[in-house]
Structure formats: structure tokens, C-alpha cells
Design a protein around this motif. Structure first.
Motif, mmCIF file in Angstrom:
data_model
loop_
_atom_site.group_PDB
_atom_site.id
_atom_site.type_symbol
_atom_site.label_atom_id
_atom_site.label_comp_id
_atom_site.label_asym_id
_atom_site.label_seq_id
_atom_site.Cartn_x
_atom_site.Cartn_y
_atom_site.Cartn_z
ATOM 1 N N LYS A 60 11.827 -13.456 7.966
ATOM 2 C CA LYS A 60 12.669 -12.539 7.228
ATOM 3 C C LYS A 60 12.734 -11.203 7.964
ATOM 4 O O LYS A 60 13.623 -10.414 7.709
ATOM 5 C CB LYS A 60 12.106 -12.312 5.821
ATOM 6 N N LYS A 362 -1.323 -10.525 8.287
ATOM 7 C CA LYS A 362 -1.794 -11.790 7.755
ATOM 8 C C LYS A 362 -2.441 -11.572 6.401
ATOM 9 O O LYS A 362 -2.186 -12.289 5.442
ATOM 10 C CB LYS A 362 -2.796 -12.392 8.739
ATOM 11 N N GLN A 363 -3.267 -10.540 6.311
ATOM 12 C CA GLN A 363 -4.002 -10.291 5.076
ATOM 13 C C GLN A 363 -3.063 -10.025 3.920
ATOM 14 O O GLN A 363 -3.297 -10.459 2.797
ATOM 15 C CB GLN A 363 -4.912 -9.096 5.292
ATOM 16 N N ARG A 364 -1.980 -9.302 4.206
ATOM 17 C CA ARG A 364 -1.067 -8.950 3.142
ATOM 18 C C ARG A 364 -0.028 -10.024 2.883
ATOM 19 O O ARG A 364 0.885 -9.813 2.085
ATOM 20 C CB ARG A 364 -0.353 -7.649 3.481
ATOM 21 N N GLY A 365 -0.153 -11.159 3.559
ATOM 22 C CA GLY A 365 0.813 -12.230 3.314
ATOM 23 C C GLY A 365 2.156 -11.988 3.957
ATOM 24 O O GLY A 365 3.126 -12.667 3.645
ATOM 25 N N GLU A 368 3.476 -14.615 7.430
ATOM 26 C CA GLU A 368 4.113 -15.929 7.352
ATOM 27 C C GLU A 368 5.632 -15.839 7.369
ATOM 28 O O GLU A 368 6.305 -16.812 7.655
ATOM 29 C CB GLU A 368 3.650 -16.693 6.122
ATOM 30 N N ASP B 405 12.610 -17.654 -3.394
ATOM 31 C CA ASP B 405 11.707 -16.726 -2.735
ATOM 32 C C ASP B 405 11.673 -15.460 -3.566
ATOM 33 O O ASP B 405 12.681 -14.775 -3.660
ATOM 34 C CB ASP B 405 12.322 -16.383 -1.374
ATOM 35 N N ALA B 430 8.000 -19.458 -2.780
ATOM 36 C CA ALA B 430 7.142 -18.379 -2.288
ATOM 37 C C ALA B 430 7.170 -17.254 -3.300
ATOM 38 O O ALA B 430 8.247 -16.783 -3.671
ATOM 39 C CB ALA B 430 7.630 -17.885 -0.934
ATOM 40 N N SER B 454 3.651 -20.797 -1.172
ATOM 41 C CA SER B 454 2.941 -19.597 -0.744
ATOM 42 C C SER B 454 2.786 -18.650 -1.924
ATOM 43 O O SER B 454 3.761 -18.350 -2.610
ATOM 44 C CB SER B 454 3.725 -18.925 0.384
ATOM 45 N N ASN B 456 1.048 -14.937 -2.992
ATOM 46 C CA ASN B 456 0.432 -13.714 -2.514
ATOM 47 C C ASN B 456 -0.072 -12.911 -3.696
ATOM 48 O O ASN B 456 0.706 -12.370 -4.477
ATOM 49 C CB ASN B 456 1.461 -12.921 -1.698
ATOM 50 N N TYR B 458 -2.429 -10.408 -3.301
ATOM 51 C CA TYR B 458 -3.085 -9.236 -2.732
ATOM 52 C C TYR B 458 -3.075 -8.080 -3.718
ATOM 53 O O TYR B 458 -2.044 -7.709 -4.253
ATOM 54 C CB TYR B 458 -2.336 -8.852 -1.454
ATOM 55 N N TYR B 480 -3.092 -15.786 -0.704
ATOM 56 C CA TYR B 480 -3.586 -14.497 -0.221
ATOM 57 C C TYR B 480 -4.375 -13.817 -1.328
ATOM 58 O O TYR B 480 -3.829 -13.508 -2.384
ATOM 59 C CB TYR B 480 -2.412 -13.614 0.214
ATOM 60 N N ARG B 502 -4.675 -22.726 3.298
ATOM 61 C CA ARG B 502 -5.260 -21.593 4.014
ATOM 62 C C ARG B 502 -5.359 -20.414 3.059
ATOM 63 O O ARG B 502 -4.377 -20.029 2.440
ATOM 64 C CB ARG B 502 -4.375 -21.230 5.199
ATOM 65 N N PHE B 504 -6.435 -16.472 2.636
ATOM 66 C CA PHE B 504 -6.561 -15.296 3.477
ATOM 67 C C PHE B 504 -7.229 -14.160 2.737
ATOM 68 O O PHE B 504 -6.815 -13.783 1.645
ATOM 69 C CB PHE B 504 -5.177 -14.842 3.938
#
Lengths: 482, 505
Positions: A60, A362-365, A368, B405, B430, B454, B456, B458, B480, B502, B504
């Protein structure tokens, strides 16, 4: 001539034949004809719905780390053990027959790699000892070792890589992305660039809009002082006053547009509005002091100074805020001489921030769906540079420009981790397997963003211009992706 | 008729004209059949195109002649007064000559070399013209011929049969030999279709999976049959290219080999398929059945592995995507024109875009269509996240089924707002809740997302309670959890039992 007459004259001058014809072409006749021929539109310039990708994207957004000057692949990623033996010997004539070099004359001597290589435990790949931090994330990365171009000097090579053509006047890849997709964040431009240690040799054209409307050009932001030049209000002018004057200016421009229909007027209006919004949003986006101590330490940020580390942290913040194309230009890789010391210094500058950027994304997603690219505009020769016939001592020697083989890496957005694409020959002079031209790279980047490079076009000078030029043999390197 | 005074003279002139016409068409016919490797100049190709137009004249006139001859059989007592068909035959011959000449021009302008059917058609047309011509000459010069109705009927009948055969051949050249029989009722099929054989209702080898069938005959050849062989076969080979046999693909036509194994760039098939539809050289031509993007992908893959003609599909290890295309396209109904389907998709996108833009009026820069190939939508909160709250989500829920998304990072939504949205958006792949004030209350709703890949979280308020449940989502690839109150130990323990997820930190 009084101002009134001058104004009249200028008005008349605008009604040039070109403008007249432009207006006619958008007449009812043209619309009827188009509907009758029943053309099916490709998304992009003609599609009834603007800003549509051709297919679902892998990336994106893109963060492009451009190493201006061309770092030596032979001291970083392209391990050629034969060079240690051949060091100091003249290069076999078969390699340099009929070739042009920027500064090398006659028959130069081979230069052995200035550093030692070792095997990286995670991937088994041989890497040099210049990027210790980067080795922590090297298993996320795909290498292309078989890049090549035709240009042997910086400005044309940079133009060819970033705009698709070695001549001036063509839009940069960020401008194409902006043109195809618009911006994801209404308050920030779709294409932002940051420089450190200097400007690219191609100048502002490296992020320019070429023949595309100028609203798509890269906005250069600074990591020292005001993030964007001329953005903040003059002393004493309040933001609400600014809003009133911008509204007035836009009204006047709107009137002019009704008369002459020049798209640049719209671009100008949009830029005023964007600048106004950026006064608030950019200040927030570029405020790296608001990051935690740990984060700043991870990048190696130097507050108040301009540095690649600062730019990397800003790039992450911009990615978080939906900026589609972020390009970082780091100057100072053109090591014609003093290669070892210069490489040590430059690598220290980029090692930590580059790694931190990948880890942070990577940590914050974000990794990808963000494509991160690193590389220069060409490579460096396996031979030592003997400018003017003078051979330098081993501590002082460097390498010349080399278009036939260089290395870049990509990470994120569906890229195959730990994959190496292509191979150079035993001394790293030419590409032996899977050559990737800079056009192929650009086509692949566009494909990752969801575009078919053949269909992202803009009609200029009678040709449907593309980033990848007019050649029919540009290919997308699908092997790089999972 | 009007020429009564000079009738005899006119008749002789007409007879001579017909005589020369017949000579002309036969000479031209024989000349055209003897040609080899002839490049027709453009004017000939242009004139040849008028053949399908002009041929309607002799056919119409012939129909009139048949009607008249049939009516003549009726008893005289019915009082019908019918003109003699002499001049009708003259006109039919002259217009037929014109049609034949144009037909010959069309024949020599290319694409019909070696086509036995075309030659048959040409001869048939010449024979028909000759029959009518000779009849006309006899009626003009020999006075008693005109008056024998029975004789007229026989010659007309013979001419009619000849015309039917010849023009049927001509139609088969243009529309294909299966044109009449394709939709014919079953009892007519044996008559209409050449080489027709009764087929079982159920397919014999429905049990044999496509993977075990020969790659060329069962995967690649059907594609060529559907979109190429109408013009590139034995009886019609445009551009001298035949695609009805593998070796002939390699030989190619006027432009060179159409197939170069291993090289997509050099294979003209692929080059031409991939040109824009508007391009003159795009194949198949506009208006004919087009190749789907799946078929193109299958062909490109086949060529890249060396265009093998032997071996089962499985032995060539097709990638999963290609395999799915092959299986999907097996049942595709043959479409005569693909364009309407494309247009329908486009119209939907335009309508969808209108709705999306309406939404964006009040919520600038948030909603976008993913790509022109589908109606999947991307939602992002980048523009003004602080203004995004549960009301925004309510307005968004009308797009629920299309949302694929969704990024709500930094926004001000609450647990309930998110739960309500997820209820109507089951296809989300996502989801990003970066720094949102979201906690364990939403977890159960997250589990209902059957396509989630996916997630997230965080900086959210998710705790270990939810992590166990979340790890049970089968489609999940990436999770994540940095900056949350979850423990790495728990995740490690769960992953020991599990899958390629995976996580993270």
C-alpha cells in the motif's frame, strides 16, 4: 501600457490556438465518439473511476532508500572471492573490450574487496562486516544481485532509475504512484521526499512530476528546522487570516480556470489547500521529539541535525500516517577514492537506522503492506580507479562507476524473505543469471502497488507515456514475491 | 416489354453479354485457383469485402424466379397472368456474375489458401451461374424454350439445388460449419452437422480428474478451439496460420511462428492476446469471443514450461493458482461475446464508486475501492483519526460486506462500535486497531471473521484472556501484539502446539 490594458492583452494571449483546441476536444462530439467506439477503459488516466488500481496490491506504500553516488556492492553484499587473488593484477582485456568508463583509462588493475566477508548465520549468505546491525534483519530481505543499467554517470543514471528516462522532463516513480492512486491521507501529500548529506545529482527532477500535473511531484521535507520550506505563516499572520487569503486566491484562480481551462491552475489551487492543511499535519508528522527515548535510541536519531537516521524515523511516522511514496536520498556514496574509510563512515551512518526502520515497521504491523527498497543508481567496478593514469595506494584507492552489475534489496509487502535473485560472474563485472534492468525493477514496483505498468499511462506529445518507457520487453520479476 | 421494337436485337446482345460473363467467371475462377502465395493489393481486398453484400441480389432474383415457376404450374383456369422469366434469368445471371467476381476477389485476398471448402464454394457458385446463364441464353435465342413451363421448372429446380449447396458452403466459411446445427433439435443434427455422432448424455470420463488428462488435448487445445480455430483451421487460415495442430502452431503463418516454447516474449499468440482490445493486431479480433485472463495465465504458464504436448497435467506441476484457473474454466459456457460481461462489472464499479464518494464527502479520504477487478474496499483512518468514532463506523456499516482491509489506527472508536461493525463485515481480511481503546470485549466478534489473515492489536488493551481465543482463528497469518499487556510466554506456549502464525512483538 497601463495595468488594465496589460491585463486585457494577457487575457487575449491566453486564448491561444492550443487552449482553443483543448477545449474543443472535450466537446460533446468527442464524448459521443468515444461512447460509440466502445473502448473499454483501463484504470488510471481514462477510467471513469479515477485512482483505481488494476489489481489487488501487495504494497500500500513504498519507502525507497536511495543511496546517491552508488555504494559498492563488492564491499557489501556481492561476495567475489576471486577478487582477493586477482587483486593488483591487470584486468583481462576481454572484460573491458569496447566499454566506456567514467574515469578509468587504459587497462586498470583489479581491486580486491577492502573488507572481509563472513557467513551470516541466519541466511547462509556471505556478507561483509560493514553492516552488523543490518544482519539482524537480513533474513527478512530479498536481494537482487543482477541489476543493470546503461548509464555511466550519476545524473542520467538517477533519472533513468527514478523517472524511467535518462533525459530530464519525465515524472518520477513517486509522481506516477501519486497520479495513479492519489493520497491516502488528505492532510499530507502522497509523495514526500527527504534528503540527507546533500541532494541527488539529478536535482529536484529525481522527485519531479515531469509532464504530469505538478500536483503529483514529491514534496521535499526537511529534518532540520521547518519541515517544509515556506509552509509556516509569516510573522504576525494568524492561521485564520491565512485561511481567508487562501480562499480569496483560490476564488480568483477558479475564475481564471473557467476562462482558460489550464490544469495547472487546479494544481496550484490544490497545492495551496494542501499546504494549508500541512501547516498542522506536517508539523505533527515531523515531530520526532515526541517519540520515546527508546525509539530514538534505536534509530540513532540526532535531534536538530539533518541525518539519515532522522529521516528514517520520519519515514516510519509518514508511513503510519498513510503517505504512499516516501523516498529518502542519502548523498555521499560515490567512492572513487578512499573507499575503505568512506564506506566505513557511510555504513555506520545507515546501518542502525535502516535496521531500526525495518524492525519498527514490522512491530507496528506496517511492514506487511509497505515495500522497502534500498539501492543506488548503478554499481562500482571490480577494478581500481586509475584516474588520469595514476594508481593510488591501497588505503586510498577506490572504484569507478559500473552500470553492468549492482545489488539492491527489498523488504516487506509480500517479498520473499531470504531470497537472492540473479548472479554476477566470477569477478562481479557482468550479470550471469536473471538480469534485471532498472525498467524491470520499476515495473515490479508498480505491479506490487497494484498497477500494470503498460496501462498506467498519460497522454503527452501524442504518446501514451509510461514509467517503463516504450520498450516491449520489460518484465515483472514475480520470483521476488511469495 | 418496352423493347418490343428492337426486341430481337436486345435479346442477342443480352445473350452475348451472358456468354462473355460466363467465360469471364470461369477464367477468373481457374486463374484464382492456380495462384500460389499471392499478395493481394489493398484495392482487391477492399472490393472483395462487398461480396457478402452483392450476393443477395442474385439470390433474391432467384427466389422470384422459383416463385414464378411454381405459380406457372397452377391451372390456367385460375386466371393468373404471369410474365415469362427470360429477363429475370438474364438479370439473375448478370448479378450472379458480379457476385462471383467479387467473391473471387475476396478469395484471393487471403486466408482461404488450401481451404477445400472455399474452393468447393467457388466452383458451386460458378456452376450455378452457368446453369442460370445457359438457361437464359436458351430462353433468349430459342423461341420455344420460353413457353415450356415444365422445362423451366426443371432448370429452376436444378439451379436451386446447386445454389443451396454453394451458398451453404459460403455461409459455413463465414459462420463456421456448426452454425446451423449448434442449436438444432437433436433429430435434425445428423442431417445438419458434418460428422455428427450421437453422444451419451453423461460424459464418459467425468470420473477422470483433469490432472490426469493430457495437458495439450484437455487443457490447451480447448482454449484454442473456443477462441482461435474459427479462423485458423484447415478450411480457413487467416494470415496463413493454422492452430488446429501442435506442429502447425510452431510453423506459424505470415507473421512467423505463433508459438515459441519457453519464450512468452517471442510467442506471437501471447503477444497478440495481451495487446489492448482496441489495437488492430489484438487477437482474437474485437467482436469475437475473447480469452479470459485465466486462459491467458494458463497459456503463459504452458509456454513458459516449454509448451509440452505430452504428459498429464499433473506431471508438469502446475502452480496452485493455474490449477484453480484450469478447474474453474472447465465448465465455462461458451460466450459468443465477452464484452457485455465486462461492461456489467464496470457499471457496478461506477455505481460503487458513487456510493464511496458520497461517503467520503462527510468522511474525507477514508474509503477507497481496492482495484478495478473486484468490489473489495479499503478503509483507512489516516486522514483525521481523531474525528473517527462509533458514528463513523455506523455510516460505514452499509459497506460491510465489501470491506476487506480496515485500518482504524489512532481513531476514537469504542468496543461497542467495533462489535457492531464486525457483525456486518464478515469478509475482512486485514484489520488494524493500532492504538485504539479496544479490549477483550471485542474478541468474540473477531472470531466470527472467517477470512481474517492479519490482525494488528498494537497498543490496544487486549490481554492474555483474548490471546488464546485469537490464536484459534485458522486463517490468521500475522498477529501484532507489541505494546499490549499480553505475555510472550503464553504465546510461545500456544504456538508450540500450532501453526505457521507469526506473532510480532
Amino acid at each position: 501600457m497601463n495595468p488594465f490594458t496589460e491585463f486585457q492583452n494577457e487575457k487575449i494571449a491566453y486564448q491561444t490556438r492550443r487552449h482553443f483546441l483543448k477545449q474543443c476536444s472535450v466537446g460533446l462530439g468527442a464524448m459521443w465518439f468515444n461512447s460509440v467506439t466502445g473502448r473499454s477503459f483501463a484504470a488510471g488516466s481514462d477510467h471513469p473511476v479515477p485512482n483505481l488500481r488494476h489489481h489487488a496490491p501487495k504494497a500500500k506504500r513504498v519507502i525507497y532508500l536511495s543511496m546517491i553516488g552508488a555504494p559498492s556492492q563488492l564491499e557489501l553484499f556481492d561476495y567475489k572471492p576471486d577478487l582477493y587473488e586477482l587483486g593488483g593484477k591487470p584486468i583481462p582485456q576481454s572484460y573491458i573490450e569496447g566499454k566506456d568508463f567514467a574515469f578509468i583509462v587504459g587497462t586498470p588493475k583489479v581491486m580486491q574487496p577492502a573488507v572481509k566477508f563472513h557467513e551470516n548465520k541466519k541466511t547462509g549468505m556471505m556478507v561483509s562486516n560493514l553492516l552488523p546491525h543490518f544482519e539482524e534483519v537480513i533474513d527478512e530481505v530479498t536481494f537482487i544481485k543482477s541489476m543493470y543499467t546503461q548509464e555511466i554517470n550519476h545524473a542520467p543514471a538517477q533519472l533513468k532509475l527514478y523517472t524511467g528516462n535518462q533525459n530530464l522532463g519525465y515524472p518520477s516513480i513517486g509522481a506516477w504512484a501519486s497520479y495513479g492512486l492519489g493520497t491516502e491521507n488528505e492532510n499530507l501529500p502522497g509523495f514526500i521526499c527527504l534528503t540527507s548529506n546533500g541532494n541527488p545529482d539529478a536535482g529536484k527532477s529525481a522527485w519531479g512530476s515531469g509532464f504530469l500535473p505538478s500536483v503529483y511531484q514529491g514534496v521535499q521535507c526537511r529534518s532540520k528546522g521547518d519541515p517544509v520550506l515556506y509552509l509556516s505563516n509569516p510573522e504576525g499572520i494568524h492561521r485564520s487570516q491565512r485561511q481567508l487569503s487562501i480562499n480569496a486566491i483560490n476564488k480568483l484562480n477558479e475564475q481564471m480556470y473557467q476562462e482558460v481551462g489550464d490544469p495547472e491552475i487546479i494544481a496550484r489551487t490544490k497545492q495551496y489547500e494542501m499546504a494549508f492543511r500541512m501547516q498542522v499535519s506536517a508539523t505533527d508528522a515531523f515531530d520526532i521529539n515526541s517519540e520515546s527515548e527508546a525509539t530514538r535510541e534505536m534509530y540513532g536519531v540526532q535531534p536538530g541535525k539533518e541525518s539519515f537516521a532522522n529521516n528514517c524515523l520520519m519515514a516510519r511516522r509518514l508511513a503510519e500516517r498513510g503517505v504512499r511514496f516516501i523516498q529518502l536520498f542519502d548523498w555521499g556514496w560515490d567512492h572513487h577514492s578512499n573507499l575503505l574509510n568512506s564506506m566505513k563512515r557511510k555504513c555506520k551512518e545507515i546501518d542502525k537506522p535502516m535496521t531500526a526502520l525495518l524492525k519498527d515497521l514490522k512491530q507496528r504491523g506496517l511492514l506487511e503492506d509497505t515495500l522497502v527498497i534500498w539501492g543506488g543508481e548503478f554499481g562500482r567496478t571490480p577494478m581500481a580507479e586509475n584516474r588520469g593514469g595514476i594508481e593510488l595506494a591501497p588505503e586510498k584507492v577506490g572504484r569507478d562507476h559500473h552500470p553492468d552489475a549492482f545489488t539492491i534489496w527489498m523488504a516487506g509487502a509480500g517479498v520473499k524473505p531470504g531470497y537472492v535473485h540473479g548472479e554476477t560472474d566470477e569477478i562481479g563485472f557482468g550479470v550471469q543469471k536473471d538480469p534485471v534492468h532498472v525498467h524491470d525493477l520499476n515495473a515490479t514496483i508498480l505491479d506490487a502497488m497494484g498497477f500494470d505498468h503498460r496501462h498506467l499511462t498519460y497522454n503527452f506529445q501524442g504518446l501514451n507515456q509510461k514509467l517503463t518507457g516504450v520498450g516491449q520487453d520489460v518484465k515483472i520479476i514475480n520470483e521476488l514475491f511469495v | 416489354m418496352i423493347f418490343v421494337k428492337y426486341l430481337r436485337f436486345t435479346k442477342i446482345v443480352a445473350a452475348i453479354a451472358i456468354f462473355f460473363s460466363l467465360i469471364t467467371i470461369w477464367v477468373m475462377a481457374i486463374w484464382s485457383l492456380s495462384l500460389d502465395n499471392y499478395e493481394a493489393p489493398q484495392i482487391i481486398s477492399f472490393l472483395g469485402r462487398f461480396h457478402p453484400l452483392i450476393l443477395h441480389l442474385p439470390i433474391g432474383l432467384m427466389a422470384l424466379a422459383i416463385i414464378l415457376d411454381i405459380l406457372r404450374v397452377l391451372p390456367k383456369s385460375w386466371g393468373l397472368i404471369l410474365p415469362k422469366s427470360t429477363w429475370l434469368h438474364v438479370l439473375t445471371t448478370l448479378t450472379a456474375t458480379l457476385a462471383v467476381i467479387h467473391g473471387i476477389l475476396l478469395f484471393i485476398s487471403g486466408g482461404y489458401d488450401g481451404s477445400a471448402l472455399a474452393e468447393k464454394h467457388l466452383i458451386g457458385a460458378c456452376v450455378f451461374t452457368s446453369i442460370i446463364g445457359i438457361t437464359a441464353i436458351l430462353m433468349l435465342l430459342v423461341s420455344w424454350v420460353e413457353s415450356k413451363n415444365f422445362l423451366g421448372l426443371i432448370t429452376t429446380f436444378i439451379a436451386f439445388i446447386t445454389l443451396s449447396i454453394a451458398s451453404h458452403d459460403g455461409a459455413s466459411l463465414t459462420h463456421g460449419e456448426k452454425y446451423l446445427s449448434q442449436y438444432a433439435p437433436n433429430f435434425l443434427k445428423p442431417i445438419l452437422e458434418p460428422g455428427y455422432e450421437e453422444e451419451e448424455e453423461s460424459e464418459v470420463d467425468v470420473d477422470v480428474p483433469i490432472e490426469d488428462k493430457n495437458i495439450y488435448t484437455n487443457v490447451i487445445e480447448p482454449i484454442f478451439e473456443r477462441t482461435c480455430m474459427e479462423c485458423h483451421k484447415e478450411s480457413k487460415s487467416k494470415g496463413k496460420l493454422r492452430m488446429d495442430a501442435y506442429e502447425l502452431l510452431l510453423v506459424g503463418g505470415n507473421e512467423g511462428p505463433s508459438l515459441v516454447p519457453h519464450s512468452i516474449e517471442d510467442s506471437l499468440i501471447i503477444q497478440r492476446i495481451n495487446l489492448p482490445l482496441e489495437d488492430d493486431e489484438h487477437m482474437p479480433p474485437e467482436g469475437k469471443p475473447q480469452n479470459t485472463s485465466q486462459e491467458i495465465a494458463i497459456l503463459e504458464w504452458w509456454i513458459s514450461i516449454g509448451a509440452p504436448v505430452d504428459g498429464s497435467l499433473q506431471s508438469h506441476q502446475p502452480p496452485a493458482q493455474i490449477l484453480s484457473f484450469i478447474k474453474g474454466s472447465g465448465d465455462e459456457v461458451v460466450q459468443i461475446v465477452e464484452e457485455p460481461k465486462e461492461k456489467k462489472q464496470e457499471v457496478d464499479i461506477i455505481k460503487l464508486n458513487e456510493l464511496v464518494q458520497n461517503f467520503n464527502q462527510n468522511h474525507p479520504g477514508q474509503l477507497a475501492i481496492m482495484s478495478k477487478n473486484s468490489d473489495a474496499l479499503i478503509y483507512t483512518s489516516f486522514s483525521d483519526p481523531q474525528d473517527i468514532n462509533d458514528n463513523t463506523l455506523k455510516a460505514l456499516s452499509v459497506f460491510g460486506p465489501q470491506l476487506q482491509d480496515v485500518s482504524l489506527s489512532q481513531s476514537k472508536i469504542t468496543n461497542q462500535g467495533l462489535i457492531d461493525l464486525l457483525k456486518v463485515a464478515p469478509h475482512i481480511k486485514a484489520l488494524s486497531l493500532n492504538n485504539c481503546a479496544i479490549g477483550d470485549q471485542v474478541t468474540d466478534e473477531l472470531l466470527s471473521l472467517k477470512q481474517l489473515e492479519s490482525l494488528n492489536l498494537y497498543g490496544t488493551e487486549i490481554t492474555d484472556k483474548s490471546v488464546r481465543k485469537i490464536l484459534s482463528i485458522e486463517t490468521l497469518n500475522s498477529l501484532y501484539l507489541a505494546n499490549t499487556n499480553t505475555s510472550k510466554e503464553l504465546v510461545r506456549e500456544m504456538l508450540e502446539k500450532k501453526i505457521p502464525l507469526r506473532v510480532f512483538y
